[in-house]
Design a protein around this motif. Structure first.
Motif, PDB file in Angstrom:
ATOM      1  N   ILE A 268       0.851  -1.188   0.000  1.00 38.07           N
ATOM      2  CA  ILE A 268       0.000   0.000   0.000  1.00 38.07           C
ATOM      3  C   ILE A 268       0.890   1.242   0.000  1.00 38.07           C
ATOM      4  O   ILE A 268       1.718   1.413   0.896  1.00 38.07           O
ATOM      5  CB  ILE A 268      -0.933   0.000   1.229  1.00 38.07           C
ATOM      6  N   PRO A 269       0.742   2.071  -1.037  1.00 40.90           N
ATOM      7  CA  PRO A 269       1.617   3.248  -1.136  1.00 40.90           C
ATOM      8  C   PRO A 269       1.537   4.104   0.126  1.00 40.90           C
ATOM      9  O   PRO A 269       0.458   4.413   0.606  1.00 40.90           O
ATOM     10  CB  PRO A 269       1.045   4.006  -2.341  1.00 40.90           C
ATOM     11  N   GLY A 270       2.671   4.449   0.637  1.00 44.12           N
ATOM     12  CA  GLY A 270       2.719   5.335   1.802  1.00 44.12           C
ATOM     13  C   GLY A 270       2.547   4.636   3.141  1.00 44.12           C
ATOM     14  O   GLY A 270       2.689   5.275   4.183  1.00 44.12           O
ATOM     15  N   ALA A 271       2.260   3.341   3.128  1.00 45.65           N
ATOM     16  CA  ALA A 271       2.032   2.645   4.394  1.00 45.65           C
ATOM     17  C   ALA A 271       3.347   2.445   5.139  1.00 45.65           C
ATOM     18  O   ALA A 271       4.379   2.163   4.532  1.00 45.65           O
ATOM     19  CB  ALA A 271       1.360   1.301   4.145  1.00 45.65           C
ATOM     20  N   ARG A 272       3.289   2.607   6.455  1.00 43.89           N
ATOM     21  CA  ARG A 272       4.475   2.379   7.294  1.00 43.89           C
ATOM     22  C   ARG A 272       4.138   1.430   8.422  1.00 43.89           C
ATOM     23  O   ARG A 272       3.017   1.409   8.917  1.00 43.89           O
ATOM     24  CB  ARG A 272       4.972   3.710   7.874  1.00 43.89           C
ATOM     25  N   LYS A 273       5.122   0.661   8.848  1.00 39.03           N
ATOM     26  CA  LYS A 273       4.814  -0.306   9.908  1.00 39.03           C
ATOM     27  C   LYS A 273       4.534   0.440  11.208  1.00 39.03           C
ATOM     28  O   LYS A 273       5.242   1.384  11.555  1.00 39.03           O
ATOM     29  CB  LYS A 273       5.922  -1.342  10.061  1.00 39.03           C
ATOM     30  N   PRO A 274       3.493   0.026  11.911  1.00 40.17           N
ATOM     31  CA  PRO A 274       3.039   0.805  13.059  1.00 40.17           C
ATOM     32  C   PRO A 274       3.851   0.570  14.321  1.00 40.17           C
ATOM     33  O   PRO A 274       3.892   1.430  15.188  1.00 40.17           O
ATOM     34  CB  PRO A 274       1.592   0.346  13.244  1.00 40.17           C
ATOM     35  N   LEU A 275       4.480  -0.610  14.431  1.00 42.09           N
ATOM     36  CA  LEU A 275       5.254  -0.934  15.629  1.00 42.09           C
ATOM     37  C   LEU A 275       6.668  -1.323  15.216  1.00 42.09           C
ATOM     38  O   LEU A 275       6.874  -1.935  14.164  1.00 42.09           O
ATOM     39  CB  LEU A 275       4.608  -2.105  16.397  1.00 42.09           C
ATOM     40  N   GLU A 276       7.636  -0.993  16.030  1.00 44.13           N
ATOM     41  CA  GLU A 276       9.033  -1.226  15.708  1.00 44.13           C
ATOM     42  C   GLU A 276       9.293  -2.709  15.431  1.00 44.13           C
ATOM     43  O   GLU A 276       9.780  -3.078  14.365  1.00 44.13           O
ATOM     44  CB  GLU A 276       9.901  -0.735  16.878  1.00 44.13           C
ATOM     45  N   ARG A 277       8.920  -3.562  16.404  1.00 42.01           N
ATOM     46  CA  ARG A 277       9.128  -5.002  16.227  1.00 42.01           C
ATOM     47  C   ARG A 277       7.796  -5.667  15.938  1.00 42.01           C
ATOM     48  O   ARG A 277       6.823  -5.435  16.652  1.00 42.01           O
ATOM     49  CB  ARG A 277       9.750  -5.605  17.494  1.00 42.01           C
ATOM     50  N   ALA A 278       7.762  -6.494  14.917  1.00 41.14           N
ATOM     51  CA  ALA A 278       6.491  -7.086  14.476  1.00 41.14           C
ATOM     52  C   ALA A 278       6.014  -8.156  15.456  1.00 41.14           C
ATOM     53  O   ALA A 278       6.698  -9.161  15.662  1.00 41.14           O
ATOM     54  CB  ALA A 278       6.658  -7.692  13.093  1.00 41.14           C
ATOM     55  N   PRO A 279       4.853  -7.984  16.066  1.00 42.96           N
ATOM     56  CA  PRO A 279       4.278  -9.012  16.925  1.00 42.96           C
ATOM     57  C   PRO A 279       3.554 -10.047  16.075  1.00 42.96           C
ATOM     58  O   PRO A 279       3.305  -9.802  14.891  1.00 42.96           O
ATOM     59  CB  PRO A 279       3.285  -8.227  17.770  1.00 42.96           C
ATOM     60  N   PRO A 280       3.174 -11.193  16.655  1.00 42.54           N
ATOM     61  CA  PRO A 280       2.413 -12.185  15.877  1.00 42.54           C
ATOM     62  C   PRO A 280       1.058 -11.643  15.427  1.00 42.54           C
ATOM     63  O   PRO A 280       0.581 -11.973  14.349  1.00 42.54           O
ATOM     64  CB  PRO A 280       2.239 -13.350  16.862  1.00 42.54           C
ATOM     65  N   TRP A 281       0.423 -10.824  16.244  1.00 42.47           N
ATOM     66  CA  TRP A 281      -0.904 -10.297  15.930  1.00 42.47           C
ATOM     67  C   TRP A 281      -0.977  -8.821  16.315  1.00 42.47           C
ATOM     68  O   TRP A 281      -0.371  -8.398  17.296  1.00 42.47           O
ATOM     69  CB  TRP A 281      -1.998 -11.050  16.702  1.00 42.47           C
ATOM     70  N   ASN A 333      -7.078  -1.584   3.998  1.00 45.92           N
ATOM     71  CA  ASN A 333      -6.447  -2.045   2.768  1.00 45.92           C
ATOM     72  C   ASN A 333      -5.990  -3.496   2.837  1.00 45.92           C
ATOM     73  O   ASN A 333      -5.206  -3.942   1.992  1.00 45.92           O
ATOM     74  CB  ASN A 333      -5.265  -1.136   2.418  1.00 45.92           C
ATOM     75  N   GLN A 334      -6.466  -4.234   3.797  1.00 47.87           N
ATOM     76  CA  GLN A 334      -6.054  -5.627   3.911  1.00 47.87           C
ATOM     77  C   GLN A 334      -6.365  -6.415   2.637  1.00 47.87           C
ATOM     78  O   GLN A 334      -5.515  -7.154   2.133  1.00 47.87           O
ATOM     79  CB  GLN A 334      -6.710  -6.289   5.123  1.00 47.87           C
ATOM     80  N   SER A 335      -7.552  -6.242   2.079  1.00 47.37           N
ATOM     81  CA  SER A 335      -7.905  -6.991   0.870  1.00 47.37           C
ATOM     82  C   SER A 335      -7.079  -6.510  -0.316  1.00 47.37           C
ATOM     83  O   SER A 335      -6.561  -7.309  -1.103  1.00 47.37           O
ATOM     84  CB  SER A 335      -9.393  -6.832   0.548  1.00 47.37           C
ATOM     85  N   ALA A 336      -6.965  -5.193  -0.431  1.00 45.19           N
ATOM     86  CA  ALA A 336      -6.207  -4.629  -1.549  1.00 45.19           C
ATOM     87  C   ALA A 336      -4.756  -5.101  -1.509  1.00 45.19           C
ATOM     88  O   ALA A 336      -4.162  -5.422  -2.553  1.00 45.19           O
ATOM     89  CB  ALA A 336      -6.282  -3.099  -1.504  1.00 45.19           C
ATOM     90  N   ALA A 337      -4.188  -5.155  -0.310  1.00 43.69           N
ATOM     91  CA  ALA A 337      -2.772  -5.510  -0.178  1.00 43.69           C
ATOM     92  C   ALA A 337      -2.494  -6.939  -0.606  1.00 43.69           C
ATOM     93  O   ALA A 337      -1.402  -7.271  -1.062  1.00 43.69           O
ATOM     94  CB  ALA A 337      -2.318  -5.300   1.271  1.00 43.69           C
ATOM     95  N   GLN A 338      -3.502  -7.796  -0.475  1.00 44.85           N
ATOM     96  CA  GLN A 338      -3.344  -9.202  -0.855  1.00 44.85           C
ATOM     97  C   GLN A 338      -3.191  -9.400  -2.353  1.00 44.85           C
ATOM     98  O   GLN A 338      -2.647 -10.403  -2.810  1.00 44.85           O
ATOM     99  CB  GLN A 338      -4.590  -9.992  -0.479  1.00 44.85           C
ATOM    100  N   LYS A 339      -3.778  -8.445  -3.112  1.00 45.89           N
ATOM    101  CA  LYS A 339      -3.954  -8.690  -4.545  1.00 45.89           C
ATOM    102  C   LYS A 339      -2.652  -9.022  -5.261  1.00 45.89           C
ATOM    103  O   LYS A 339      -2.616  -9.905  -6.111  1.00 45.89           O
ATOM    104  CB  LYS A 339      -4.623  -7.485  -5.207  1.00 45.89           C
TER     105      LYS A 339
END
Lengths: 469, 469
Positions: A268-281, A333-339
């Protein structure tokens, strides 16, 4: 495929609709005959474009007298094929787009079927009210379709589905008569509540032409956060804490798996990860309150409590409105990101909230055992038990092969859902896609009641005949 | 009056119910054959006392095969005669009183039909949850009846009627089959929502044997106040301010006319007048919030705003829990307080909130013009537009004469209600009392749909045959 419509019926329909009230122009028809993801396409001998309730009644009257079938269509955003005709008359509600009334004493807005959800939101805001139904396709989805599919979305936890948000309806029945049920009453016990029958009936009991919708007060404060958790069980427990801390002021409580978040950040253009370390959920939480500052304070208490109990691994609180929007974009954008990742098996399921974790565990184990390499991309509404349980092929899989296993995999997923007393269609409806499968899970008693009601209102089965039972 | 039940059917019913599962003892039957205000009394050849859903199914199965009619009865608190048999088999649900489940993750409580509302409240409190439906007869009224009449009460403004509070139902259909719809799902779009059809059907489509009810978080703060206002219009405007200030956290907003308050203070033991100088109208307001202190703060802001705008003439804020209970007692004893004043014409009506003031003005003018000396005792739920519009005779009137004019006066009141797009039964249902009158106000289209649905489920019309259309 429905039997061909006799030429004289087409002529009579053209006559009652008048000049410009119908179309057979392939270019005009094309966008209405294809579902937006290209999963279904259809045909129709005539697109009816009524301008009024009277026009709709006239069309259905002609069809009823000739036992000719009709497929009603709103904004064509449905995901289960219910709005795509296969030879039926296609009845578009796009021209019924008046907002007939907005009243702040009754807290009601009366919209015709063709009004988009976005237009309803806007009209409510103009009088400092809110219509809380919220979903990604709001710019295209229209009130008639939203009522007919009992739409849900991301604020059901607090406000319920469309079923809870409708005070009255106007419906053209399968015999062409108009049921004028556009009431504005909050209490009315004078017989069966017919509007509840039309809500979620997917156009099989008549065509919704207008709805009286409940409005709510604007809220003064809003807090949006994304928190990382180790397991869905922790997410459910955190939801419990959120409900207790806010006394029911949780607007949304959304779950996103690690893969879903990775795909959103990647595609997704412009999207940034929200947390420093990726949790399982991840959970995306929105709290709203009418007290200035109260939503933020409740969110801080919740996140602190979650940190203390160890359930929250990490969290980010949106500091600005644009950051809140960015957090929501990751979810929407979860569905869009899958495409870009190729074909996906998609399941719109619900289980009781207490069974979400069990469902995810069991389904994950069984799917990965049977289909090595598949990638599970689960996200959805924890508060409603509604999980969009999507399954991607392995990155190097042949999409055709993956697609070829879709129905078999759906059956497996749905068997697990039903073993947890769930639903194989939480919010999308059955359409043509899931009708047969849903029927297989209904008890004979329930199937018989469903059919008896339909036969009572539409004995010739002309309304959306391939949809529902 | 229903046709006599054949002796062999009585024998078969006794056989399926077994020893102790039925009664023909006049003393056992007596309290179930009289409505508590003595307005209706009835007869039955047999009181069925099933112990289980299976027993209920067996009873209805026998009746269905012989086309013998049934009147179901819950706590016998109904006000419109629907629970009193006139020769039908009387089916009491009093022995189905298990609370089958309470779950705080799903926020659901599953209660059988014979469980009282008070018992549900208590079971919810034990797990720190709340079931918000609240009405005066909660100690006797039972879940089956509350579901079947779509009960309302004093917290509908925030939580809705029973219709919004049910997640699933178990129902024995008119053919004796059991529909197992006890789901716990918040989202489920897989066909018509059958539970909505049984809710409010007054036992005409089957017998509700159990319900899955939504639970809500406990709230930490609560504020109760009584304010004096000059007119109902001011009360409606103040409600608007209350909704805006609290963002929807108004639990109750009740109206009481000066006469109603006078009678409560005069006739209810221990009652004291809440305000020094009697205003023309009183409103009882309850605000609740999960923030400690927030409800009190919001109430103070509301009353200040009301004083500033001149809408609130005077106000008293309950300082203690016992004072809050005393304020509520003034509202809940409105009907009881009237009793010493002789006969009353009672009307349970609703109009859109925006029309409450117009309705009260028009009805007051027309009634006092046509029936000089009558005393209007109006009270009710402003937030729902639901007014209990009661009319007492003049203090020296002959009660028999006053009673003799009841139906004529009801017709006048209901004509005015309908001219404001209202309902002649907001929350009590139609029963045998209002069925014919309600039918006269239904459009032929609506009446036909109501009848078609009933005929589809109960072709022999054995379920509560004198009730509804």
């Amino acid at each position: 495929m429905t039997a061909p419509v006799p030429a004289d019926v087409i002529s009579r329909l053209k006559a009652v609709l008048g000049e410009g009230g119908w179309s057979q122009d392939p270019d005009r028809l094309a966008p209405k005959l294809v579902e937006w993801r290209d999963r279904w396409s259809g045909t129709t001998p005539l697109l009816a474009l009524p301008r009024s309730v009277g026009d709709v009644a006239a069309v259905i009257g002609v069809c009823a007298s000739s036992q000719v079938a009709i497929t009603p269509q709103g904004g064509n955003t449905g995901l289960v094929g219910g709005q795509i005709p296969q030879g039926e008359i296609l009845l578009s509600l796009e021209r019924l787009r008046a907002i007939r009334a907005v009243d702040t004493e009754d807290d009601v807005l009366v919209a015709e079927a063709g009004v988009t959800l976005a237009a309803v939101h806007e009209a409510a805001l103009q009088v400092r009210r809110r219509f809380p139904l919220s979903l990604a396709s709001e710019g295209s989805a229209t009130i008639g379709g939203l009522v007919s599919t009992n739409a849900g979305g991301v604020a059901v936890l607090r406000y319920g589905t469309m079923r809870q948000l409708v005070l009255g309806l106007e419906v053209v029945l399968p015999n062409g008569e108009v049921w004028g049920g556009l009431k504005r009453l909050r209490k009315d016990n004078t017989g069966y509540d017919l509007k509840q029958l039309f809500i979620g009936a997917e156009g099989t009991l008549g065509v919704v032409t207008a709805a009286a919708l409940k409005l709510f007060p604007e809220l003064a404060s809003r807090a949006v956060a994304i928190a990382g958790v180790a397991t869905p069980r922790d997410a459910v427990a955190l939801l419990g804490e959120a409900k207790a801390i806010t006394g029911g002021a949780v607007e949304s409580f959304e779950l996103i798996c690690r893969l879903g978040m990775e795909l959103a950040v990647r595609h997704i253009p412009g999207a940034r990860k929200p947390l420093e370390r990726a949790p399982p959920w991840y959970v995306l939480i929105e709290i709203a309150s009418n007290e200035a500052g109260a939503a933020e304070a409740a969110m801080e208490r919740l996140l602190e409590a979650g940190m203390d109990s160890g359930r929250v691994l990490d969290a980010a609180l949106a500091q600005t409105e644009s950051q809140a929007r960015a957090f929501w974009a990751l979810r929407e954008n979860q569905s869009a990101a899958q495409k870009s990742e190729g074909a996906a098996w998609k399941h719109d399921i619900a289980v009781p909230v207490s069974r979400i974790a069990d469902f995810l565990e069991t389904a994950g184990t069984e799917l990965t055992a049977r289909y090595p390499g598949v990638r599970i991309d689960a996200f959805g509404h924890v508060g409603d038990g509604n999980i969009h349980y999507d399954v991607l092929g392995s990155p190097d899989a042949d999409p055709a092969v993956h697609n070829g296993r879709r129905d078999e995999a759906a059956h497996l997923v749905h068997e697990i859902v039903m073993s947890f007393d769930g639903s194989i269609s939480a919010e999308h409806g059955l359409g043509t896609m899931k009708t047969a499968e849903a029927l297989a899970y209904k008890s004979p008693v329930e199937a018989a009641v469903q059919r008896a009601i339909r036969a009572a209102l539409d004995p010739a089965r002309i309304m959306n005949p391939r949809v529902l039972f």
